[in-house]
Design an enzyme around this catalytic site. Structure first.
Site, PDB file in Angstrom:
ATOM      1  N   GLU A  70       0.844  -1.208   0.000  1.00  0.00           N
ATOM      2  CA  GLU A  70       0.000   0.000   0.000  1.00  0.00           C
ATOM      3  C   GLU A  70       0.870   1.244   0.000  1.00  0.00           C
ATOM      4  O   GLU A  70       1.976   1.235   0.553  1.00  0.00           O
ATOM      5  CB  GLU A  70      -0.853   0.028   1.278  1.00  0.00           C
ATOM      6  N   ASP A  71       0.354   2.305  -0.572  1.00  0.00           N
ATOM      7  CA  ASP A  71       1.060   3.582  -0.493  1.00  0.00           C
ATOM      8  C   ASP A  71       0.863   4.234   0.875  1.00  0.00           C
ATOM      9  O   ASP A  71       1.814   4.642   1.523  1.00  0.00           O
ATOM     10  CB  ASP A  71       0.590   4.530  -1.610  1.00  0.00           C
TER      11      ASP A  71
ATOM     12  N   ASP B  96      -4.744   5.717   5.827  1.00  0.00           N
ATOM     13  CA  ASP B  96      -5.243   6.901   6.539  1.00  0.00           C
ATOM     14  C   ASP B  96      -6.217   6.411   7.605  1.00  0.00           C
ATOM     15  O   ASP B  96      -5.808   6.017   8.695  1.00  0.00           O
ATOM     16  CB  ASP B  96      -5.886   7.844   5.516  1.00  0.00           C
TER      17      ASP B  96
ATOM     18  N   PHE C 174      -2.584  15.816   4.291  1.00  0.00           N
ATOM     19  CA  PHE C 174      -2.666  15.194   2.967  1.00  0.00           C
ATOM     20  C   PHE C 174      -1.329  15.343   2.262  1.00  0.00           C
ATOM     21  O   PHE C 174      -0.791  16.443   2.156  1.00  0.00           O
ATOM     22  CB  PHE C 174      -3.786  15.831   2.138  1.00  0.00           C
TER      23      PHE C 174
ATOM     24  N   ARG D 119       2.336  12.702  -8.750  1.00  0.00           N
ATOM     25  CA  ARG D 119       2.802  11.327  -8.514  1.00  0.00           C
ATOM     26  C   ARG D 119       4.294  11.192  -8.814  1.00  0.00           C
ATOM     27  O   ARG D 119       4.990  10.362  -8.250  1.00  0.00           O
ATOM     28  CB  ARG D 119       2.047  10.328  -9.407  1.00  0.00           C
TER      29      ARG D 119
HETATM   30  P1  5GP Z   1      -8.145   5.220   4.040  1.00  0.00           P
HETATM   31  O1  5GP Z   1      -9.240   4.329   3.537  1.00  0.00           O
HETATM   32  O2  5GP Z   1      -7.114   4.504   4.857  1.00  0.00           O
HETATM   33  O3  5GP Z   1      -8.698   6.423   4.785  1.00  0.00           O
HETATM   34  O4  5GP Z   1      -7.443   5.845   2.772  1.00  0.00           O
HETATM   35  C1  5GP Z   1      -6.605   5.060   1.986  1.00  0.00           C
HETATM   36  C2  5GP Z   1      -6.433   5.583   0.600  1.00  0.00           C
HETATM   37  O5  5GP Z   1      -6.760   6.970   0.505  1.00  0.00           O
HETATM   38  C3  5GP Z   1      -4.989   5.473   0.179  1.00  0.00           C
HETATM   39  O6  5GP Z   1      -4.734   4.227  -0.415  1.00  0.00           O
HETATM   40  C4  5GP Z   1      -4.842   6.640  -0.762  1.00  0.00           C
HETATM   41  O7  5GP Z   1      -5.279   6.276  -2.048  1.00  0.00           O
HETATM   42  C5  5GP Z   1      -5.790   7.669  -0.201  1.00  0.00           C
HETATM   43  N1  5GP Z   1      -5.116   8.596   0.727  1.00  0.00           N
HETATM   44  C6  5GP Z   1      -5.220   8.656   2.080  1.00  0.00           C
HETATM   45  N2  5GP Z   1      -4.464   9.635   2.595  1.00  0.00           N
HETATM   46  C7  5GP Z   1      -3.845  10.205   1.532  1.00  0.00           C
HETATM   47  C8  5GP Z   1      -2.892  11.286   1.414  1.00  0.00           C
HETATM   48  O8  5GP Z   1      -2.444  11.927   2.363  1.00  0.00           O
HETATM   49  N3  5GP Z   1      -2.481  11.566   0.140  1.00  0.00           N
HETATM   50  C9  5GP Z   1      -2.925  10.901  -0.958  1.00  0.00           C
HETATM   51  N4  5GP Z   1      -2.460  11.288  -2.142  1.00  0.00           N
HETATM   52  N5  5GP Z   1      -3.809   9.873  -0.874  1.00  0.00           N
HETATM   53  C10 5GP Z   1      -4.254   9.548   0.347  1.00  0.00           C
END
Ligand code: 5GP
Length: 180
Positions: free
Chosen positions: A101-102, A105, A154, A167
């Site tokens: 995973e990148d 959050d 973010f 990106r």
């Molecule tokens: P979650 O479901 O954990 O809240 O969010 C996960 C997904 O939201 C990540 O895989 C990513 O695609 C996006 N995301 C969450 N935080 C960030 C952030 O700070 N920057 C970016 N570019 N994408 C984020």
């Protein structure tokens, strides 16, 4: 370092820090899975650069597959809706699966993904995320390997985007939405 765009505010993780940490993660993963074969499951699009660097730091045999999952709309807030836009090409039953995973959050996307992958009966299922935010505990997702814990802001760069921009940046930056 001077940012390439006025919306890029704080330099959160440098390319040097990323390179060092990716090498450490590769060594750790190779040790944990020594003698086994790994199935790396990369979550696109954000994970593509991390996967490309990490796979070259892993010294055991690996196969790679990709998934595309949508959790955010076009903005920077979680929509709470998770959809599989592209599924894995091959079954993972009986395999040692490591999800790449990148960023995690709230953990919403990952908890959905893990529940979905569990139903396919892998031998083991773990997560390696480059970045993790404090809010990830909301969904209590188990991340076996974490690159960096970052503040609740973010971020973009090293594969991560804001509306498909940034990106390509080698470093990770926080973003001022009003200047996008
Ligand atoms: P979650 O479901 O954990 O809240 O969010 C996960 C997904 O939201 C990540 O895989 C990513 O695609 C996006 N995301 C969450 N935080 C960030 C952030 O700070 N920057 C970016 N570019 N994408 C984020």
């Amino acid at each position: 370092m001077t940012p390439r765009h006025p919306a890029l505010v704080d330099h959160i993780v440098s390319r040097e820090q990323i390179a060092t940490r990716v090498a450490e993660l590769g060594a750790e993963i190779s040790e944990v899975y020594a003698g086994r074969e790994l199935k790396l499951t990369c979550v696109l699009k954000g994970g593509f650069i991390f996967l490309a660097d990490l796979v070259r730091a892993i010294t055991i045999p690996c196969a790679i597959d990709f998934m595309v999952i949508s959790s955010y709309g076009s903005g920077t807030q979680s929509s709470g809706i998770v959809r599989i836009l592209k599924d894995l090409d091959a079954p993972i039953e009986g395999m040692d699966v490591l999800v790449i995973e990148d960023i995690v959050d709230s953990g919403l996307t990952l908890s959905y993904l893990l529940r979905n992958l569990e139903t396919r009966h892998p031998a083991t299922l773990e997560v390696c995320t480059l970045l993790a935010k404090p809010a990830r505990h909301e969904h209590d997702v188990p991340c076996r390997f974490v690159g960096f814990e970052i503040p609740n802001t973010f971020v973009v760069g090293y594969g991560l985007d804001a509306n498909e921009r940034f990106r390509e940046l080698p470093d990770i930056w926080s973003v001022d939405n009003s200047k996008l």
